[in-house]
Design a protein around this motif. Structure first.
Motif, PDB file in Angstrom:
ATOM      1  N   UNK A  55       5.094  -9.161   2.246  1.00 49.60           N
ATOM      2  CA  UNK A  55       3.521  -9.277   2.551  1.00 49.60           C
ATOM      3  C   UNK A  55       2.461  -9.209   1.641  1.00 49.60           C
ATOM      4  N   UNK A  56       2.698  -8.141   0.677  1.00 46.80           N
ATOM      5  CA  UNK A  56       1.636  -8.015  -0.369  1.00 46.80           C
ATOM      6  C   UNK A  56       1.983  -8.791  -1.595  1.00 46.80           C
ATOM      7  N   UNK A  84       6.958  -7.254   5.807  1.00 49.93           N
ATOM      8  CA  UNK A  84       5.294  -7.049   5.976  1.00 49.93           C
ATOM      9  C   UNK A  84       4.924  -6.086   4.895  1.00 49.93           C
ATOM     10  N   UNK A  85       5.515  -5.006   4.876  1.00 49.74           N
ATOM     11  CA  UNK A  85       4.795  -3.912   4.091  1.00 49.74           C
ATOM     12  C   UNK A  85       5.209  -3.928   2.717  1.00 49.74           C
ATOM     13  N   UNK A 126      12.811  -2.995  -3.868  1.00 50.00           N
ATOM     14  CA  UNK A 126      12.568  -1.659  -4.317  1.00 50.00           C
ATOM     15  C   UNK A 126      11.737  -0.961  -3.085  1.00 50.00           C
ATOM     16  N   UNK A 127      10.683  -1.686  -2.674  1.00 48.50           N
ATOM     17  CA  UNK A 127       9.906  -1.210  -1.583  1.00 48.50           C
ATOM     18  C   UNK A 127      10.393  -1.349  -0.296  1.00 48.50           C
ATOM     19  N   UNK A 128      11.377  -2.035   0.069  1.00 47.47           N
ATOM     20  CA  UNK A 128      12.124  -1.967   1.382  1.00 47.47           C
ATOM     21  C   UNK A 128      13.698  -1.957   0.953  1.00 47.47           C
ATOM     22  N   UNK A 129      14.111  -1.030   0.321  1.00 42.34           N
ATOM     23  CA  UNK A 129      15.534  -1.257  -0.515  1.00 42.34           C
ATOM     24  C   UNK A 129      16.615  -1.278   0.632  1.00 42.34           C
ATOM     25  N   UNK A 130      16.597  -0.337   1.456  1.00 45.33           N
ATOM     26  CA  UNK A 130      17.579  -0.283   2.587  1.00 45.33           C
ATOM     27  C   UNK A 130      17.640  -1.624   3.633  1.00 45.33           C
ATOM     28  N   UNK A 131      16.568  -2.031   3.900  1.00 49.50           N
ATOM     29  CA  UNK A 131      16.681  -3.359   4.759  1.00 49.50           C
ATOM     30  C   UNK A 131      16.929  -4.552   3.886  1.00 49.50           C
ATOM     31  N   UNK A 132      16.514  -4.692   2.483  1.00 51.87           N
ATOM     32  CA  UNK A 132      16.750  -5.524   1.658  1.00 51.87           C
ATOM     33  C   UNK A 132      18.212  -5.428   1.376  1.00 51.87           C
ATOM     34  N   UNK A 133      18.972  -4.530   1.419  1.00 54.02           N
ATOM     35  CA  UNK A 133      20.429  -4.362   0.961  1.00 54.02           C
ATOM     36  C   UNK A 133      21.460  -4.979   2.244  1.00 54.02           C
ATOM     37  N   UNK A 141       0.811  -1.276  -0.088  1.00 51.44           N
ATOM     38  CA  UNK A 141      -0.129   0.078  -0.102  1.00 51.44           C
ATOM     39  C   UNK A 141       0.762   1.494   0.048  1.00 51.44           C
ATOM     40  N   UNK A 142       2.253   1.241   0.573  1.00 48.80           N
ATOM     41  CA  UNK A 142       2.788   2.414   0.614  1.00 48.80           C
ATOM     42  C   UNK A 142       3.671   2.769  -0.930  1.00 48.80           C
ATOM     43  N   UNK A 143       3.344   1.669  -1.871  1.00 45.76           N
ATOM     44  CA  UNK A 143       4.318   1.643  -3.261  1.00 45.76           C
ATOM     45  C   UNK A 143       3.530   1.945  -4.189  1.00 45.76           C
TER      46      UNK A 143
END
Length: 289
Positions: free
Chosen positions: A239-240, A265-266, A273-280, A185-187
């Motif tokens: 999550x989505x 989750x988000x 892309x949607x959680x780029x920093x955490x993913x890296x 939803x945030x993307x």
């Protein structure tokens, strides 16, 4: 750069220190190319890793496809790229359809693949396409485009090319709104950079997809291979995300001997892309650990 690999020219992007642990990125689609992933993760992952990304034969900046292509061809291409670059062993990261290739590659070449990462993978196309249509059904109904879709979900027969095409076509009814199904939803306003590439470059995806979906083994469920993965393995799930089904997640958790599951989750289908920093951070730590 373009590399001459097994009778064609493949686009290979290399970034990061040459003496750092190597990580090969396998893109999805089928036929999506590496441009989007590199736009969001190329410079970040290459801070501590030697990142190699390959446009699969016939895709994006590689030469247009001549003849046909199979999943085995793609894995042979990756092996030829590795040998040409002088890399003995590497980790691999597969997104979506690329997660399918990563599973095949890890099991086929356990002495070459040190670690394997799956981001929202597509291991069983019957489960995947059913999950995708189910996720898209509310929007299809909202737009009045759901005619015959319920029947597609009721079909419990074997996976066929016709079933693939019918389910994918149902999602294509959404047109420009199709991406809403893939994103958290945030993307919802996310624009993928590859959409701005020249039409001739983007059109190569269709030719590639048409070939690969008719190739031997494409519709085969790869779930039985999960118990044969000997490497440390990481499954990243948004999550989505509408692609990877609950059954596939359960099989990973049950069957992979040295598996780690991480839930964003988000995020949707594009966690990179949607959680780029955490993913890296997650991918870098997993490869270096």
């Amino acid at each position: 750069m373009l590399m001459e690999i097994r009778g064609t020219s493949l686009y290979v992007d290399q970034r990061g220190p040459s003496n750092a642990p190597a990580l090969l990125f396998l893109h999805g689609g089928p036929g999506s190319g590496t441009y989007d992933f590199l736009s969001f993760q190329g410079d970040a992952l290459s801070q501590q890793l030697r990142l190699i990304a390959v446009d699969q034969r016939g895709v994006q900046h590689s030469d247009p496809l001549v003849g046909e292509v199979t999943e085995d061809d793609l894995i042979a291409d990756f092996e030829a790229v590795r040998a040409s670059l002088g890399i003995d062993r590497w980790a691999i990261l597969g997104h979506s359809f690329g997660g399918r290739l990563a599973l095949r590659y890890a099991v086929l070449h356990p002495a070459i693949v040190e670690r394997v990462i799956f981001e929202n993978p597509a291991w069983d196309f019957d489960l995947v396409t059913r999950n995708l249509v189910q996720a898209g059904l509310p929007l299809l109904r909202e737009l009045g485009l759901d005619k015959g879709v319920a029947e597609l979900l009721e079909d419990r027969g074997p996976m066929t090319v016709q079933k693939w095409e019918e389910r994918i076509s149902a999602m294509q009814r959404l047109g420009d709104r199709r991406m809403e199904v893939y994103l958290g939803p945030g993307s919802k306003d996310l624009k993928l950079p590859a959409d701005e590439l020249p039409d001739e470059i983007q059109s190569r995806a269709g030719r590639f997809a048409e070939s690969i979906i008719h190739s031997p083994g494409f519709l085969e469920s790869l779930l039985p291979l999960l118990s044969q993965v000997p490497q440390p393995a990481l499954l990243i799930k948004g999550g989505y995300d509408p692609v990877t089904s609950p059954t596939e997640i359960t099989r990973f958790q049950q069957d992979v001997r040295n598996g780690t599951y991480r839930y964003f989750e988000a995020a949707g289908h594009f966690a990179h892309v949607e959680a780029a920093d955490a993913y890296t951070r997650l991918v870098t730590e997993f490869v270096l650990s």
